[in-house]
Design a protein around this motif. Structure first.
Motif, PDB file in Angstrom:
ATOM      1  N   LEU A  46      -3.960  -9.468   7.986  1.00 29.86           N
ATOM      2  CA  LEU A  46      -5.257  -8.844   8.243  1.00 29.86           C
ATOM      3  C   LEU A  46      -5.571  -8.881   9.736  1.00 29.86           C
ATOM      4  O   LEU A  46      -6.028  -7.895  10.320  1.00 29.86           O
ATOM      5  N   GLU A  51      -4.389  -4.154   6.977  1.00 32.21           N
ATOM      6  CA  GLU A  51      -5.319  -4.629   5.959  1.00 32.21           C
ATOM      7  C   GLU A  51      -4.809  -4.356   4.552  1.00 32.21           C
ATOM      8  O   GLU A  51      -5.023  -5.166   3.647  1.00 32.21           O
ATOM      9  N   PHE A  52      -4.079  -3.246   4.370  1.00 33.79           N
ATOM     10  CA  PHE A  52      -3.591  -2.937   3.023  1.00 33.79           C
ATOM     11  C   PHE A  52      -2.563  -3.972   2.573  1.00 33.79           C
ATOM     12  O   PHE A  52      -2.618  -4.480   1.450  1.00 33.79           O
ATOM     13  N   ALA A  55      -4.303  -7.168   1.543  1.00 38.25           N
ATOM     14  CA  ALA A  55      -4.916  -7.128   0.212  1.00 38.25           C
ATOM     15  C   ALA A  55      -3.844  -7.207  -0.870  1.00 38.25           C
ATOM     16  O   ALA A  55      -3.988  -7.937  -1.855  1.00 38.25           O
ATOM     17  N   ILE A  56      -2.732  -6.474  -0.673  1.00 40.23           N
ATOM     18  CA  ILE A  56      -1.671  -6.482  -1.677  1.00 40.23           C
ATOM     19  C   ILE A  56      -1.034  -7.857  -1.766  1.00 40.23           C
ATOM     20  O   ILE A  56      -0.689  -8.346  -2.850  1.00 40.23           O
ATOM     21  N   PRO A 126      -3.274   1.276   7.577  1.00 41.45           N
ATOM     22  CA  PRO A 126      -4.217   1.713   6.551  1.00 41.45           C
ATOM     23  C   PRO A 126      -3.460   2.195   5.310  1.00 41.45           C
ATOM     24  O   PRO A 126      -2.276   2.542   5.408  1.00 41.45           O
ATOM     25  N   PRO A 127      -4.113   2.212   4.139  1.00 35.67           N
ATOM     26  CA  PRO A 127      -3.430   2.575   2.891  1.00 35.67           C
ATOM     27  C   PRO A 127      -2.709   3.912   2.966  1.00 35.67           C
ATOM     28  O   PRO A 127      -1.605   4.052   2.448  1.00 35.67           O
ATOM     29  N   LYS A 128      -3.313   4.892   3.656  1.00 30.55           N
ATOM     30  CA  LYS A 128      -2.716   6.234   3.678  1.00 30.55           C
ATOM     31  C   LYS A 128      -1.359   6.225   4.367  1.00 30.55           C
ATOM     32  O   LYS A 128      -0.401   6.824   3.891  1.00 30.55           O
TER      33      LYS A 128
ATOM     34  N   ASN B 118     -12.821  -0.772   4.513  1.00 28.29           N
ATOM     35  CA  ASN B 118     -12.123   0.390   3.965  1.00 28.29           C
ATOM     36  C   ASN B 118     -11.167   0.020   2.840  1.00 28.29           C
ATOM     37  O   ASN B 118     -10.518   0.893   2.275  1.00 28.29           O
ATOM     38  N   ILE B 119     -11.047  -1.282   2.510  1.00 24.42           N
ATOM     39  CA  ILE B 119     -10.242  -1.663   1.332  1.00 24.42           C
ATOM     40  C   ILE B 119     -11.122  -2.433   0.356  1.00 24.42           C
ATOM     41  O   ILE B 119     -10.658  -3.349  -0.327  1.00 24.42           O
ATOM     42  N   LEU B 122      -9.904  -3.072  -3.216  1.00 22.41           N
ATOM     43  CA  LEU B 122      -8.771  -3.998  -3.279  1.00 22.41           C
ATOM     44  C   LEU B 122      -9.241  -5.428  -3.086  1.00 22.41           C
ATOM     45  O   LEU B 122      -8.709  -6.355  -3.705  1.00 22.41           O
ATOM     46  N   PHE B 179     -10.443   3.745  -0.567  1.00 30.30           N
ATOM     47  CA  PHE B 179     -10.657   2.461  -1.225  1.00 30.30           C
ATOM     48  C   PHE B 179     -12.061   1.934  -0.967  1.00 30.30           C
ATOM     49  O   PHE B 179     -12.464   0.953  -1.561  1.00 30.30           O
TER      50      PHE B 179
END
Lengths: 199, 345
Positions: A46, A51-52, A55-56, A126-128, B118-119, B122, B179
């Motif tokens: 993070l 950040e993605f 979280a995962i 980012p997730p994208k 933005n998450i 999650l 998200f």
């Protein structure tokens, strides 16, 4: 500056958790230290800006895999680890060996030509972007990996299923008669057929 | 916004959110006792205050003054830590839940949410998945058969239903493309033909909604999925050995989790705080919060209603239902939603 301080703090927590994992003698305490390691790694991701992935990391490792670990430890009611002479030898040999190995890795990494450093928060995650990498740029490796995982799951199912259902299930009658007809009703043939099925 | 204002505003928001959440938890217990009482043709609490409204305060005082018994056979560090873990993670997930639109109070323009990340979705999934440890460790550290069985049941059940829960949310994510919980709510603004709101529920996510609802019941260990604390078989399941405030923490954690999943259901499927706005400016700023609270209340009511109506599942039925019904439904919904979105684009 604050990022750097936090990064160092969580790096120390991660290493301390990993050491605690080795030192603790009860499996549950070890598993909980591993969760601490996973959690602080997520914070490191993070802080780097991914950040993605952070979280995962929490959802998959801390929230799913480690829960299964704890579940299995609880289910087997695993007791305190026993110390034998072998573990003393491992302790005496292991720590110097680990130190040497770590130094070797650090030396190789530092001397490698294409090594750079990443500023805190400079990674792009980012997730994208990650979705695009996984499902567009590296689609084939991703799918191959998922097939690999699927094979592992199927293997686990086969290993865990009771033996009776795999080998000695009575065959449905018409199929058996067809087999008999094909084999010419000789018992020797039927035996080879069953043997081939079970191998 | 300067750093000083930011910190002050954040602290105020956190204090308000905690106060509202804990009060909500206390009065949900009152509501549950009242409603279940009515369903079973009795009165529920009536003695403390009008309609028994002060009952939660009396209960809280009772929990504080009860003797805190630590049985001699427990593994003490984890026995003490487990209720704290359950409570902390149940409350933390409130940090990213928005309860309304942007408002201007005393010259500060701020969203009605502790923090917008933005998450966000999650983070909530991650926090709830870690919350399992509270129950699992409580069951193990109590060192008693009933507790261990309750902890094992809770762990297995929560892992199984988390899969269906997570997959049911993917359809919503495909539709809104973000998200961020605020972003997901903003994507549901507006209406079709002037009357049908563009909630995700009406955008074809009704199957996902029901899968989510059932998985959420299992995640929060509520009837008909309250196997971990099935009192007819396991005394009280994972919190058998707990008393006084430690038991109260598990209790509060369960109700706080109910609030989290109710908020999430409202935000993801029922359009969050969107609703008819009218009247003067101050009313227009408060109305979204009211519409949101109304949805959350409806979910809490549904929870209690179902508790008063349905019997408990058997454990094999529970597992079969999760893996053989909910999971395929969620996957089918995901595939169809993806196809529709891809064909439309």
């Amino acid at each position: 500056m604050l990022h750097l301080i936090l990064f160092s703090v969580f790096a120390v927590i991660a290493v301390a958790g990993a050491l605690n994992l080795l030192v603790q003698r009860h499996p549950i305490s070890s598993a909980l230290s591993l969760i601490v390691v996973m959690g602080s790694l997520a914070v490191e991701y993070l802080l780097l800006g991914a950040e993605f992935v952070a979280a995962i990391q929490v959802i998959i490792y801390a929230g799913a895999i480690m829960v299964l670990f704890v579940f299995v430890i609880m289910l087997l009611n695993a007791g305190v680890e026993e110390r034998t002479k072998g573990s003393k030898v491992a302790l005496i040999l292991g720590f110097p060996a680990m130190l040497v190995g770590g130094l070797l890795v650090a030396w190789v990494l530092l001397r490698a030509p294409n090594v750079g450093s990443v500023n805190v928060g400079a990674m792009y995650g980012p997730p994208k972007a990650i979705g695009w990498l996984l499902f567009h740029d590296f689609l084939l490796p991703f799918e191959v990996t998922s097939v690999l995982v699927l094979i592992a799951i199927m293997g686990a199912v086969v290993l865990a299923s009771p033996v009776r259902s795999r080998f000695s299930r009575p065959q449905p009658e018409p199929e058996r008669q067809a087999l008999k007809a094909a084999a010419g009703t000789e018992p020797a043939h039927e035996e080879t057929v069953t043997a081939r099925r079970s191998s | 916004m300067t750093l000083g204002t930011f910190i002050i505003v954040s602290v105020i928001k956190i204090v308000i959110a905690l106060f509202v959440l804990l009060t909500g938890v206390a009065y949900t217990v009152w509501l549950e006792r009242k409603l279940v009482g009515r369903i079973q043709n009795r009165w529920g609490p009536t003695r403390v205050g009008p309609f028994g409204l002060l009952q939660p305060l009396a209960d809280g005082a009772k929990f504080l003054f009860k003797e805190d018994i630590t049985p001699p056979h427990v593994y003490k560090p984890l026995y003490i830590a487990a209720p704290m873990i359950a409570m902390i993670f149940a409350v933390t997930s409130m940090a990213v839940i928005p309860i309304g639109d942007w408002v201007t109070v005393a010259g500060v323009h701020t969203p009605l949410q502790i923090t917008d990340v933005n998450i966000g979705l999650l983070i909530i999934l991650g926090i709830t998945s870690i919350g399992v440890y509270g129950i699992a460790l409580a069951g193990w550290a109590s060192n008693s058969k009933y507790s261990l069985l309750g902890g094992l049941r809770a762990t297995a059940q929560m892992i199984s239903y988390e899969v269906a829960l997570g997959l049911s949310l993917v359809g919503v994510l495909i539709l809104s493309g973000t998200f961020s919980l605020r972003g997901i709510v903003d994507a549901q603004a507006g209406t079709w033909w002037g009357w049908l709101p563009k909630w995700n529920f009406f955008q074809g996510q009704f199957v996902a909604f029901f899968v989510y609802l059932m998985a959420a019941f299992a995640e929060t260990n509520r009837v008909p999925f309250d196997l971990p604390e099935a009192e007819t078989e396991l005394v009280a399941g994972y919190h058998t050995e707990y008393s006084a405030m430690k038991f109260a923490m598990f209790f509060m954690a369960e109700y706080a989790n109910m609030f989290t999943v109710a908020c999430l259901a409202s935000l993801l499927f029922l359009g969050g705080w969107h609703g008819p706005l009218f009247g003067p400016t101050w009313l227009q700023e408060i109305l979204p919060v009211f519409w949101f609270a109304l949805r959350v209340f409806a979910f809490i009511f549904l929870y209690i209603w179902i508790r008063g109506t349905l019997p408990r599942f058997r454990y094999d039925q529970l597992m079969k239902f999760g893996w053989k019904v909910l999971l395929p439904l969620a996957v089918a919904n995901l595939v169809i939603t993806g196809l529709v979105v891809a064909l439309r684009a």
